[in-house]
Design an enzyme around this catalytic site. Sequence first.
Site, PDB file in Angstrom:
ATOM      1  N   CYS A 329       0.833  -1.210   0.000  1.00 18.87           N
ATOM      2  CA  CYS A 329       0.000   0.000   0.000  1.00 18.87           C
ATOM      3  C   CYS A 329       0.869   1.263   0.000  1.00 18.87           C
ATOM      4  O   CYS A 329       1.511   1.566  -0.990  1.00 18.87           O
ATOM      5  CB  CYS A 329      -0.972  -0.027   1.171  1.00 18.87           C
ATOM      6  SG  CYS A 329      -2.365   1.108   0.983  1.00 18.87           S
ATOM      7  N   HIS A 434      -3.649  -5.450   1.161  1.00 22.17           N
ATOM      8  CA  HIS A 434      -3.429  -5.783   2.573  1.00 22.17           C
ATOM      9  C   HIS A 434      -3.850  -7.232   2.806  1.00 22.17           C
ATOM     10  O   HIS A 434      -4.769  -7.733   2.164  1.00 22.17           O
ATOM     11  CB  HIS A 434      -4.254  -4.874   3.479  1.00 22.17           C
ATOM     12  CG  HIS A 434      -3.802  -3.454   3.501  1.00 22.17           C
ATOM     13  ND1 HIS A 434      -2.640  -3.053   4.119  1.00 22.17           N
ATOM     14  CD2 HIS A 434      -4.363  -2.332   2.978  1.00 22.17           C
ATOM     15  CE1 HIS A 434      -2.506  -1.735   3.984  1.00 22.17           C
ATOM     16  NE2 HIS A 434      -3.527  -1.281   3.290  1.00 22.17           N
TER      17      HIS A 434
END
Length: 495
Positions: A329, A434
């Site tokens: 991310c 994630h």
Amino acid sequence: MAKNIMFQGTASSVGKSLLSAGLCRILNNHGYNVAPFKSQNMALNSFVTKEGKEMGRAQAVQAESARVEPRVDMNPILLKPTSNVGSQVILNGVVYKNMKAMDYYKKKPEFKKYIIDAYQNLDNNFDCVVIEGAGSPAEINLRKNDIVNMGLAEMIDSPVILVGDIDRGGVFASIYGTIMLMAEEERARIKGFIINKFRGDVKILEPGIKMIEEKINIPCLGVVPYMDVNIDDEDSVTTRFDNKNSGEINVGIIRLPYISNFTDFSPLEIEKDLNVKYIKNTEELKDMDMIIIPGSKNTIKDAEYLFNNGFDREIYRKRRKGVPIIGICGGYQILGREIVDPYLVESDLNRINGLSILDIKTTMLKNKTTTQTKGEFIVDSPVFDDKGDIVTGYEIHMGETEMLGESSHILRLEDGRLDGAISEDGTVIGTYLHGIFDNDNFRKNIIKFLKKQKGIECSDESLSYYELKEKEYDKLADNMEKNININKIKEIMGL
């Protein structure tokens, strides 16, 4: 109507989250349909529901322990700090706005209706609700507009169990002081207290327990031994950043000032062959066999931190030696050439150079992407060797990343989008996913590569992360049942 119980603490990090998770598992084992609830959570670890709503990771963990699907009603307000005096406010799973602490404090009375609506949704659909407070109810400066401790207990008419942490010392004083700072009607809600994180012979503690029971006229419901369980923590006030592993393979996760979703790395921490370390200075990077740049709530500020503290130079050195680097991310964005923030959604800087290891550029947008997803690896790499494999995870990001030059994506997502990037030699990868290390095959292949690099024999031993988590929830519940008067808690709840 659901029966309820609320854990409040004498301070932050006394163990409310874990005790709530444990009670959820116990009550479910006893045949009840259980939901966790926390009206307001402040944490940089978050979770995305199937509906694409963002909520606190702790309540998702508690739902998992209760064997129910996480839903945003379990955590209607999530505060994600963006600075020392401000947070991004997530309301019912969607970004509301960035607010300074004082502005949010003034707005809290208006948020009560959302909290009550969320709780009533659980009230109508579950047998019982296990509620977690935040911080301490003795923070008398915050009592006026309280929506998370005694203010919440009053709103939903919940009995309270007070939790004290003996590991930090002064547990009797903290229990007594907390109760004495409450109004009489608030004290009446406290039906018992629990002493948590005890080490030693409980018989030595018993005289003190008897004395405090007499002083406050509230019974002790149990003394819980210090538990070493692999269950995700709520926030960065945690001992997980202390290095406890002893494996032969060193994995360094850079501890960014605004690190978020560090629960991504829980699956790595339980692997016995790995020595996972959260890196605070460049000297610690030198012995690492793999480097991970984690997610960030303020990517530009964290990129600035890396450059200002010399991490960039050490990362380049390791890169030249062929050490694998993975960005998740915000870490993925930092690996690129440039991050621009034209609307200043994350910081007061509108652009910064990245590490330029991946040929990508990220632009911060006003709208946040929050979605659960799965994807297929469309490239191969000596590091993860997973072409054709399917992985699942979730996305939480404000940025949109574009390819420059001829860089390759690594995943084709189920909705047709392409995700991530990989270096030409296949040793540096970035992704928005994630939870990617939760995927057993992906994680095992990386470990296999790292073992070969160090000449360590590879075994066929396989560990399912899901099965391990289930064992940890059961371990937590068993320990609590042995040391807490669960029948008394059920009686307090009216079960």
